[in-house]
Motif scaffolding. Structure first.
Motif, short mmCIF file in Angstrom:
data_model
loop_
_atom_site.label_atom_id
_atom_site.label_comp_id
_atom_site.label_asym_id
_atom_site.label_seq_id
_atom_site.Cartn_x
_atom_site.Cartn_y
_atom_site.Cartn_z
N PRO A 258 0.80 -1.23 0.00
CA PRO A 258 0.00 0.00 0.00
C PRO A 258 0.83 1.28 0.00
O PRO A 258 0.46 2.26 -0.65
CB PRO A 258 -0.83 -0.13 1.28
N ALA A 259 1.95 1.28 0.71
CA ALA A 259 2.77 2.49 0.81
C ALA A 259 3.31 2.93 -0.54
O ALA A 259 3.54 4.12 -0.77
CB ALA A 259 3.93 2.27 1.79
N PHE A 260 3.50 1.99 -1.45
CA PHE A 260 3.97 2.34 -2.79
C PHE A 260 2.91 3.16 -3.53
O PHE A 260 3.20 4.20 -4.13
CB PHE A 260 4.32 1.09 -3.59
N GLY A 261 1.68 2.66 -3.50
CA GLY A 261 0.60 3.38 -4.18
C GLY A 261 0.41 4.77 -3.61
O GLY A 261 0.17 5.73 -4.34
N THR A 262 0.54 4.89 -2.30
CA THR A 262 0.39 6.19 -1.66
C THR A 262 1.54 7.12 -2.02
O THR A 262 1.33 8.30 -2.34
CB THR A 262 0.33 6.02 -0.13
N ALA A 263 2.75 6.59 -1.99
CA ALA A 263 3.94 7.41 -2.24
C ALA A 263 3.92 8.04 -3.63
O ALA A 263 4.31 9.21 -3.81
CB ALA A 263 5.20 6.58 -2.06
N PHE A 264 3.45 7.30 -4.62
CA PHE A 264 3.48 7.79 -6.00
C PHE A 264 2.09 8.13 -6.54
O PHE A 264 1.92 8.34 -7.73
CB PHE A 264 4.17 6.76 -6.90
N GLU A 265 1.10 8.16 -5.64
CA GLU A 265 -0.27 8.51 -6.02
C GLU A 265 -0.74 7.68 -7.22
O GLU A 265 -1.22 8.20 -8.23
CB GLU A 265 -0.37 10.01 -6.32
N VAL A 266 -0.55 6.36 -7.11
CA VAL A 266 -0.92 5.45 -8.19
C VAL A 266 -2.44 5.41 -8.33
O VAL A 266 -3.16 5.24 -7.35
CB VAL A 266 -0.36 4.04 -7.92
N LYS A 267 -2.90 5.57 -9.56
CA LYS A 267 -4.34 5.62 -9.85
C LYS A 267 -4.80 4.36 -10.58
O LYS A 267 -3.97 3.63 -11.15
CB LYS A 267 -4.65 6.86 -10.69
N PRO A 268 -6.11 4.10 -10.56
CA PRO A 268 -6.62 2.87 -11.19
C PRO A 268 -6.19 2.68 -12.63
O PRO A 268 -6.04 1.54 -13.09
CB PRO A 268 -8.15 3.02 -11.08
N GLU A 269 -5.98 3.76 -13.37
CA GLU A 269 -5.58 3.62 -14.77
C GLU A 269 -4.08 3.34 -14.95
O GLU A 269 -3.62 3.06 -16.06
CB GLU A 269 -5.96 4.88 -15.56
N ASP A 270 -3.32 3.41 -13.86
CA ASP A 270 -1.88 3.18 -13.95
C ASP A 270 -1.56 1.68 -13.99
O ASP A 270 -2.26 0.86 -13.39
CB ASP A 270 -1.16 3.82 -12.76
N LYS A 271 -0.46 1.36 -14.66
CA LYS A 271 -0.07 -0.04 -14.84
C LYS A 271 0.19 -0.74 -13.51
O LYS A 271 -0.09 -1.94 -13.36
CB LYS A 271 1.17 -0.11 -15.73
N LEU A 272 0.73 -0.04 -12.54
CA LEU A 272 1.10 -0.66 -11.27
C LEU A 272 0.05 -0.45 -10.18
O LEU A 272 0.35 -0.50 -8.99
CB LEU A 272 2.46 -0.13 -10.80
N PHE A 273 -1.19 -0.22 -10.59
CA PHE A 273 -2.29 -0.12 -9.63
C PHE A 273 -2.85 -1.51 -9.36
O PHE A 273 -3.05 -2.31 -10.27
CB PHE A 273 -3.40 0.78 -10.15
N ARG A 274 -3.11 -1.78 -8.09
CA ARG A 274 -3.85 -2.98 -7.72
C ARG A 274 -4.84 -2.59 -6.64
O ARG A 274 -4.47 -1.94 -5.66
CB ARG A 274 -2.92 -4.09 -7.23
N ALA A 275 -6.09 -2.96 -6.82
CA ALA A 275 -7.13 -2.61 -5.86
C ALA A 275 -6.78 -3.15 -4.48
O ALA A 275 -6.24 -4.26 -4.36
CB ALA A 275 -8.48 -3.16 -6.31
N PRO A 276 -7.06 -2.40 -3.43
CA PRO A 276 -6.70 -2.82 -2.06
C PRO A 276 -7.17 -4.22 -1.71
O PRO A 276 -6.43 -4.98 -1.07
CB PRO A 276 -7.38 -1.76 -1.19
N GLU A 277 -8.37 -4.58 -2.15
CA GLU A 277 -8.88 -5.91 -1.78
C GLU A 277 -8.17 -7.04 -2.53
O GLU A 277 -8.30 -8.22 -2.17
CB GLU A 277 -10.40 -5.99 -2.05
N GLN A 278 -7.40 -6.71 -3.55
CA GLN A 278 -6.67 -7.72 -4.32
C GLN A 278 -5.21 -7.84 -3.89
O GLN A 278 -4.51 -8.77 -4.31
CB GLN A 278 -6.72 -7.39 -5.82
N ARG A 279 -4.76 -6.92 -3.06
CA ARG A 279 -3.36 -6.97 -2.64
C ARG A 279 -3.11 -8.16 -1.72
O ARG A 279 -3.96 -8.52 -0.90
CB ARG A 279 -2.99 -5.66 -1.91
N ILE A 280 -1.95 -8.75 -1.89
CA ILE A 280 -1.58 -9.93 -1.11
C ILE A 280 -0.57 -9.52 -0.04
O ILE A 280 0.47 -8.93 -0.35
CB ILE A 280 -0.96 -11.01 -2.02
N LYS A 281 -0.90 -9.81 1.20
CA LYS A 281 0.04 -9.57 2.30
C LYS A 281 0.22 -10.87 3.06
O LYS A 281 -0.76 -11.44 3.55
CB LYS A 281 -0.46 -8.48 3.25
N ILE A 282 1.44 -11.33 3.12
CA ILE A 282 1.72 -12.58 3.84
C ILE A 282 2.43 -12.26 5.15
O ILE A 282 1.96 -12.61 6.23
CB ILE A 282 2.54 -13.55 2.97
N TRP A 283 3.56 -11.54 5.07
CA TRP A 283 4.29 -11.16 6.28
C TRP A 283 4.34 -9.65 6.41
O TRP A 283 4.22 -8.94 5.45
CB TRP A 283 5.71 -11.74 6.26
#
Length: 520
Positions: free
Chosen positions: A495-520
């Motif tokens: 999440p911090a990456f998207g916030t840092a660079f203000e990544v938007k849904p139309e950007d290639k490196l956007f992933r919706a919060p509910e789809q993000r994978i967090k293991i550790w």
């Protein structure tokens, strides 16, 4: 092939193991995939083997080259694939020497064990028993002449780089150009240095450390390691998907982590290795025997906890699950991974994430099956293990979709351990970086915030260009994903990456919060 390591189920002693081997091409895939690209590689391989036989003045080179491919294909067909070989439970198979005939009656086990140096062992491990069984059947179904031809090829192949120019050039034409897309051979001096590295690695490492690794670098990295381990402890406690019982066990394992930085406390002694000027083949052979005998000599002795499995001049790092240790050679503690004159954000995004990566290997799909003492023991609750494996499957599916070479995808299961380590490493490194600020805002430097510089530091360490031939090779043999995905496949989940660079849904490196994978 025999290899000695700590017994996964009793890390206080060394075990003698056997692991499948015997192919001239990089992996069984090269023999078994039936598409035009791999058929072309196999045709080139046969032509290469024939040429090498001709240079060695062996009669019937064309037919013998075909015989080599046929026999190696049969071996490939009974080998385990790269995903199976990542399973530490499946590959742990212990036998009393008297019971080895149950695996294959065709092998003269007493004679073979004596020849390998395992003769006195009361237990032997076999990583892939069905491969040994299949190999035994091939001993009967293939002629003695076919085996002689096969062995002759492997002797030539093993020494090709040290023979005359014609052999060296032909070896490069296939292994360099066809398998890896290289356009020109490395200078002879670089190949000579590689030979010294292979034979006298730690002796060269002492010189490297004296010249290139100041004491203050070691102190800074040691503090980073401590910070990352502390951040990992906080992260474990904060996991929403893990129960209290498993968290307690995970913390216990983390508390037993040890680390090595820069170079060994005790340098390897090469006094018994004979080196003769003008005898490169003999030197290589003696070095191989010296190294092998050193390994066999470990059997029956206490575990050497000061041993390193990489030289100081290696740009790499590793986690050893049987020792529960993380190791960082001096050579990776330099730009772009670590910059002594750089501010913290860049170094946390670089070497900090690498440190986090190696810690995370203790908790990836393989390493998480070992406890804090290095024993292969399931310390998870059954329910938590199911949740962990579901998260791993989701990450594997993400990487399965990547297609670095048209028509050929990353194998998400094969690369899963490294992908978990990359994701966990970057996540923990970012937490440690924030903690290092002690509540103070990070300065804006050259127009970039601290978080932006952190992720730029991460991206810098993965800048790399591949040729397609090399990429194809790596997809079959390298448990790491190609560098583009080691970088971008991770940040889309943070999440911090998207916030840092203000990544938007139309950007290639956007992933919706509910789809993000967090293991550790």
């Amino acid at each position: 092939v025999p290899y000695v390591h700590q017994d996964p189920k009793d890390s206080t002693r060394y075990a003698g193991d056997f692991f499948q081997a015997g192919l001239g091409l990089p992996d069984r895939d090269f023999y078994l995939i039936a598409d035009d690209k791999f058929k072309g590689i196999r045709a080139s391989y046969v032509a290469h083997v024939q040429k090498m036989f001709e240079l060695a003045k062996i009669d019937g080179a064309a037919q013998k080259a075909k015989s080599v491919l046929e026999l190696e294909t049969a071996l490939a067909q009974v080998q385990w694939d790269k995903v199976e070989n990542r399973d530490p439970v499946k590959t742990y198979n212990a036998y009393e020497p008297a019971k080895l005939a149950e695996v294959s009656e065709r092998i003269d086990w007493p004679r073979y064990l004596d020849a390998t140096g395992y003769g006195a062992l009361k237990q032997v491990l076999i990583s892939q028993p069905t491969y040994v069984a299949g190999f035994g059947k091939l001993l009967d179904s293939r002629s003695l002449e076919a085996w002689k031809t096969y062995l002759a090829w492997h002797v030539i192949n093993a020494h090709a780089e040290l023979l005359s120019a014609a052999f060296v050039d032909e070896d490069f034409a296939f292994n360099g150009k066809i398998l890896n897309g290289q356009q020109e051979q490395r200078p002879r001096w670089k190949r000579g240095v590689e030979g010294i590295e292979n034979a006298l690695g730690e002796a060269a490492g002492q010189i490297y450390v004296q010249r290139h690794f100041p004491a203050e670098n070691k102190a800074r990295i040691e503090q980073l390691v401590k910070n990352l381990i502390a951040a990992y402890a906080v992260a474990i406690d904060g996991l929403e998907w893990m129960s209290a019982d498993t968290k307690k066990a995970a913390q216990e394992k983390l508390s037993k982590f040890t680390y090595k930085i820069g170079y060994p406390d005790v340098w390897r002694d090469y006094a018994a290795l004979e080196v003769k000027a003008g005898d490169s083949v003999g030197n290589a052979q003696r070095a191989a025997v010296f190294g092998y005998e050193r390994e066999i000599a470990k059997l029956g002795k206490p575990i050497d906890r000061k041993e390193w499995h990489m030289t100081p001049q290696t740009v790499n790092a590793y986690y050893n699950p049987e020792m529960n240790e993380i190791v960082f050679p001096a050579a990776i503690l330099q730009p772009p991974f670590f910059q002594a004159d750089a501010e913290d954000a860049v170094n946390y995004g670089g070497i900090g994430a690498v440190i986090g990566h190696e810690i995370s290997h203790g908790f990836d799909d393989q390493g998480s099956q070992y406890d804090g003492d290095g024993n292969l023991r399931m310390w998870w609750t059954a329910e938590d293990r199911k949740k962990f494996e579901a998260l791993g499957n989701a990450l594997a599916a993400q990487y399965d979709a990547y297609e670095p070479v048209k028509g050929y995808h990353v194998n998400g299961k094969f690369t899963l351990g490294e992908n978990i380590a990359d994701l966990g490493g970057l996540t923990i490194a970012h937490s440690a970086y924030l903690k290092s600020l002690a509540g103070k805002p990070s300065p804006v430097i050259d127009g970039f915030t601290g978080d932006q510089r952190f992720f730029i530091g991460w991206a810098q360490v993965w800048r790399r260009k591949y040729r397609d031939e090399n990429l194809l090779n790596r997809l079959s043999t390298d448990p790491h994903s190609p560098s583009e995905y080691r970088c971008n496949g991770v940040v889309i989940n943070v999440p911090a990456f998207g916030t840092a660079f203000e990544v938007k849904p139309e950007d290639k490196l956007f992933r919706a919060p509910e789809q993000r994978i967090k293991i550790w």
